[in-house]
Design a protein around this motif. Structure first.
Motif, PDB file in Angstrom:
ATOM      1  N   PRO A 329       8.119 -13.011  -3.955  1.00  0.00           N
ATOM      2  CA  PRO A 329       9.342 -13.245  -3.190  1.00  0.00           C
ATOM      3  C   PRO A 329       9.123 -14.322  -2.130  1.00  0.00           C
ATOM      4  N   ALA A 330      10.105 -15.184  -1.953  1.00  0.00           N
ATOM      5  CA  ALA A 330       9.963 -16.334  -1.048  1.00  0.00           C
ATOM      6  C   ALA A 330       9.654 -15.914   0.375  1.00  0.00           C
ATOM      7  N   CYS A 331      10.259 -14.824   0.833  1.00  0.00           N
ATOM      8  CA  CYS A 331      10.017 -14.400   2.217  1.00  0.00           C
ATOM      9  C   CYS A 331       8.567 -13.966   2.407  1.00  0.00           C
ATOM     10  N   LEU A 332       7.986 -13.298   1.405  1.00  0.00           N
ATOM     11  CA  LEU A 332       6.597 -12.861   1.504  1.00  0.00           C
ATOM     12  C   LEU A 332       5.652 -14.060   1.469  1.00  0.00           C
ATOM     13  N   ARG A 333       5.961 -15.019   0.674  1.00  0.00           N
ATOM     14  CA  ARG A 333       5.079 -16.170   0.536  1.00  0.00           C
ATOM     15  C   ARG A 333       5.175 -17.134   1.734  1.00  0.00           C
ATOM     16  N   CYS A 334       6.377 -17.354   2.246  1.00  0.00           N
ATOM     17  CA  CYS A 334       6.577 -18.446   3.214  1.00  0.00           C
ATOM     18  C   CYS A 334       6.961 -18.006   4.623  1.00  0.00           C
ATOM     19  N   LYS A 335       7.453 -16.763   4.805  1.00  0.00           N
ATOM     20  CA  LYS A 335       7.999 -16.380   6.111  1.00  0.00           C
ATOM     21  C   LYS A 335       7.299 -15.190   6.771  1.00  0.00           C
ATOM     22  N   MET A 336       6.712 -14.317   5.973  1.00  0.00           N
ATOM     23  CA  MET A 336       6.204 -13.054   6.502  1.00  0.00           C
ATOM     24  C   MET A 336       5.082 -13.278   7.511  1.00  0.00           C
ATOM     25  N   LYS A 337       5.278 -12.694   8.736  1.00  0.00           N
ATOM     26  CA  LYS A 337       4.282 -12.822   9.800  1.00  0.00           C
ATOM     27  C   LYS A 337       3.585 -11.501  10.126  1.00  0.00           C
ATOM     28  N   GLU A 338       4.285 -10.389   9.933  1.00  0.00           N
ATOM     29  CA  GLU A 338       3.703  -9.104  10.330  1.00  0.00           C
ATOM     30  C   GLU A 338       4.073  -8.012   9.334  1.00  0.00           C
ATOM     31  N   ILE A 339       3.066  -7.230   8.944  1.00  0.00           N
ATOM     32  CA  ILE A 339       3.269  -6.054   8.093  1.00  0.00           C
ATOM     33  C   ILE A 339       2.674  -4.852   8.811  1.00  0.00           C
ATOM     34  N   ILE A 340       3.502  -3.803   8.970  1.00  0.00           N
ATOM     35  CA  ILE A 340       3.055  -2.580   9.644  1.00  0.00           C
ATOM     36  C   ILE A 340       3.189  -1.423   8.668  1.00  0.00           C
ATOM     37  N   ILE A 341       2.112  -0.641   8.531  1.00  0.00           N
ATOM     38  CA  ILE A 341       2.117   0.528   7.647  1.00  0.00           C
ATOM     39  C   ILE A 341       1.889   1.751   8.520  1.00  0.00           C
ATOM     40  N   ASP A 342       2.953   2.504   8.802  1.00  0.00           N
ATOM     41  CA  ASP A 342       2.876   3.681   9.667  1.00  0.00           C
ATOM     42  C   ASP A 342       2.646   4.950   8.852  1.00  0.00           C
ATOM     43  N   ASN A 343       2.079   5.948   9.526  1.00  0.00           N
ATOM     44  CA  ASN A 343       1.943   7.291   8.959  1.00  0.00           C
ATOM     45  C   ASN A 343       1.241   7.315   7.610  1.00  0.00           C
ATOM     46  N   GLN A 344       0.251   6.474   7.454  1.00  0.00           N
ATOM     47  CA  GLN A 344      -0.534   6.439   6.214  1.00  0.00           C
ATOM     48  C   GLN A 344      -1.758   7.340   6.390  1.00  0.00           C
ATOM     49  N   GLU A 345      -1.853   8.395   5.587  1.00  0.00           N
ATOM     50  CA  GLU A 345      -2.952   9.339   5.736  1.00  0.00           C
ATOM     51  C   GLU A 345      -4.288   8.684   5.375  1.00  0.00           C
ATOM     52  N   THR A 346      -4.336   8.072   4.224  1.00  0.00           N
ATOM     53  CA  THR A 346      -5.550   7.409   3.766  1.00  0.00           C
ATOM     54  C   THR A 346      -5.119   6.284   2.837  1.00  0.00           C
ATOM     55  N   VAL A 347      -6.040   5.713   2.084  1.00  0.00           N
ATOM     56  CA  VAL A 347      -5.702   4.637   1.156  1.00  0.00           C
ATOM     57  C   VAL A 347      -6.262   4.991  -0.213  1.00  0.00           C
ATOM     58  N   SER A 348      -5.383   5.218  -1.165  1.00  0.00           N
ATOM     59  CA  SER A 348      -5.797   5.520  -2.524  1.00  0.00           C
ATOM     60  C   SER A 348      -6.107   4.209  -3.250  1.00  0.00           C
ATOM     61  N   PRO A 349      -6.752   4.263  -4.403  1.00  0.00           N
ATOM     62  CA  PRO A 349      -7.017   3.032  -5.157  1.00  0.00           C
ATOM     63  C   PRO A 349      -5.739   2.254  -5.495  1.00  0.00           C
ATOM     64  N   GLU A 350      -4.648   2.994  -5.837  1.00  0.00           N
ATOM     65  CA  GLU A 350      -3.390   2.325  -6.152  1.00  0.00           C
ATOM     66  C   GLU A 350      -2.825   1.626  -4.915  1.00  0.00           C
ATOM     67  N   GLN A 351      -2.900   2.273  -3.764  1.00  0.00           N
ATOM     68  CA  GLN A 351      -2.398   1.677  -2.525  1.00  0.00           C
ATOM     69  C   GLN A 351      -3.270   0.499  -2.097  1.00  0.00           C
ATOM     70  N   PHE A 352      -4.544   0.605  -2.383  1.00  0.00           N
ATOM     71  CA  PHE A 352      -5.455  -0.503  -2.087  1.00  0.00           C
ATOM     72  C   PHE A 352      -5.031  -1.758  -2.842  1.00  0.00           C
ATOM     73  N   GLU A 353      -4.603  -1.603  -4.090  1.00  0.00           N
ATOM     74  CA  GLU A 353      -4.162  -2.758  -4.877  1.00  0.00           C
ATOM     75  C   GLU A 353      -2.872  -3.364  -4.318  1.00  0.00           C
ATOM     76  N   LEU A 354      -2.025  -2.532  -3.777  1.00  0.00           N
ATOM     77  CA  LEU A 354      -0.794  -3.038  -3.174  1.00  0.00           C
ATOM     78  C   LEU A 354      -1.108  -3.840  -1.906  1.00  0.00           C
ATOM     79  N   ILE A 355      -2.040  -3.330  -1.107  1.00  0.00           N
ATOM     80  CA  ILE A 355      -2.465  -4.065   0.094  1.00  0.00           C
ATOM     81  C   ILE A 355      -3.074  -5.407  -0.313  1.00  0.00           C
ATOM     82  N   ARG A 356      -3.884  -5.393  -1.369  1.00  0.00           N
ATOM     83  CA  ARG A 356      -4.483  -6.631  -1.854  1.00  0.00           C
ATOM     84  C   ARG A 356      -3.389  -7.648  -2.224  1.00  0.00           C
ATOM     85  N   TYR A 357      -2.349  -7.151  -2.913  1.00  0.00           N
ATOM     86  CA  TYR A 357      -1.258  -8.048  -3.330  1.00  0.00           C
ATOM     87  C   TYR A 357      -0.572  -8.676  -2.111  1.00  0.00           C
TER      88      TYR A 357
END
Length: 398
Positions: A329-357
């Motif tokens: 998405p254009a906003c993610l590639r060119c505009k996004m400045k801050e990402i906040i992930i609240d209330n995350q208990e831990t990071v599963s392998p699937e969630q890790f891949e999303l963070i990587r993306y």
């Protein structure tokens, strides 16, 4: 002469002999002060005006205390009915000098009289009046209310279930050209047929928490800059969201996303001004809607996942529902400045891949913040060592 007088008396007698219901219907067609004056015609008419099911009371501009008290006494007399005779409709227009303590007493009385429709109007020079909704919590007959004030700028409306009793209101309508802030909380009521209509073209802030309404009609407010939407049923979500195209700050909860997931191909518009987006995802359909929304927000700079990426017990569902798009998405590639992930208990392998993306796609990202409370040291290090497309991006655990 005598013959003419006799004919007039016969005509008068014929009218007076009509059934009460018909005479009351006739009286309801004229202003209340005129209806009240009919009490002097005869004993037959003395109390008929007091049985009117529709009370239309307009306070004229009063210069003297005597005129003010005369109007107050008129309303008192109209409501001083033996046995709390039901009132179908109560309309009250108050001028500047109206006693607003008396107004509260009148409202309590019409509630006791099982009012069905209520309409209140206040003058432009009356800047503050507190209307306590507690008055109506025990009113099971009210189906329509209308509050009008030409200088109203902020309105908060809350309806609740009281002692297991439901109200019968089927329409809630707001009409105001001066209103700037509107908060609606219909969270503890149950009525699947409630209709909400909002016409406030100069609205700037909207917060809706609604688990009961089945239909929303919202005149698109061009000045609206901030909206927070949390609705339960299927149709209100799309009906509201499609009118929010001018907002800069937008919050959508998981229920709203579920309703959008049914109609997003038609109902989701573009949000060219949104720079801050708060989203709550608790179902796999939410991820599909998120991708659509990101492509509708070309200038998005700040996104917050208010309840983490997804509950850890549903990691497999995340893996099934999150498929990286062929084009970022254009906003993610060119505009996004801050990402906040609240209330995350831990990071599963699937969630890790999303963070990587996200880190790999956001060229302008300045910070990614997580408050993962139980993340282990190994996973923390893996996240910190992920490749970042933005060389200035900071990863923070709080």
């Amino acid at each position: 002469m005598n013959s003419h007088s006799n004919r007039a008396m016969v005509k008068a007698d014929l009218i007076s002999r009509l059934h009460d219901a018909l005479l009351i219907q006739i009286l309801s067609l004229i202003p209340l002060p005129d209806a009240q004056r009919t009490r002097i015609l005869s004993k037959r008419w003395k109390n008929l005006w007091a049985l009117l099911p529709i009370l239309h009371l307009v306070m004229p501009f009063c210069w003297t205390a005597e005129e003010i008290n005369r109007f107050h006494d008129l309303v008192d007399q109209a409501l001083d009915l033996p046995g709390n005779i039901p009132i179908q409709r109560f309309y009250l227009y108050c001028s500047k000098n109206c006693s607003y303590d008396r107004v509260s007493g009148w409202l309590r009385k019409v509630v006791q009289c099982k009012v069905q429709e209520l309409e209140l109007r206040f003058p432009a020079d009356r800047f503050a009046f507190r209307l306590c909704w507690d008055l109506f919590k025990t009113c099971t007959t009210l189906v329509k209310s209308d509050l009008r004030c030409p200088v109203l700028e902020e309105l908060f409306v809350e309806r609740q279930l009281l002692n297991g009793l439901f109200d019968n209101m089927d329409t809630f309508e707001v009409i105001s050209t001066s209103l700037k802030t509107l908060r609606i909380s219909f969270a503890l009521c149950v009525n699947e047929n409630l209709r909400v209509a909002i016409s406030a073209p100069n609205l700037e802030y909207l917060r809706v928490l609604d688990f009961m309404s089945s239909h929303y009609s919202l005149t698109k407010p061009s000045a609206l800059t901030e909206a927070h939407i949390n609705v339960e049923q299927a149709y209100p979500g799309p009906q509201i969201v499609r009118c929010l195209t001018s907002v800069k700050i937008l919050t959508l909860n998981h229920r709203t996303l579920m309703s959008l997931s049914q109609f997003y191909g038609v109902y989701i518009p573009k949000f060219p001004k949104v720079v801050k987006f708060v989203i709550e995802i608790k179902a796999s359909s939410g991820w599909r809607v998120l991708l659509v929304l990101l492509n509708k927000m070309p200038n998005l700079e700040d996104i917050t996942f208010s309840d983490g990426f997804y509950p850890g017990t549903h990691a497999r569902a995340l893996n099934e529902s999150w498929n990286p798009p062929a084009e970022v998405p254009a906003c993610l590639r060119c505009k996004m400045k801050e990402i906040i992930i609240d209330n995350q208990e831990t990071v599963s392998p699937e969630q890790f891949e999303l963070i990587r993306y996200l880190l790999n796609s956001a060229d302008k990202l300045e910070s990614l913040t997580m408050n993962a409370r139980t993340i282990n040291t190994k996973m923390r290090e893996q996240v910190l060592n992920l490749y970042r497309s933005s060389k200035s991006c900071r990863i923070q655990f709080v």
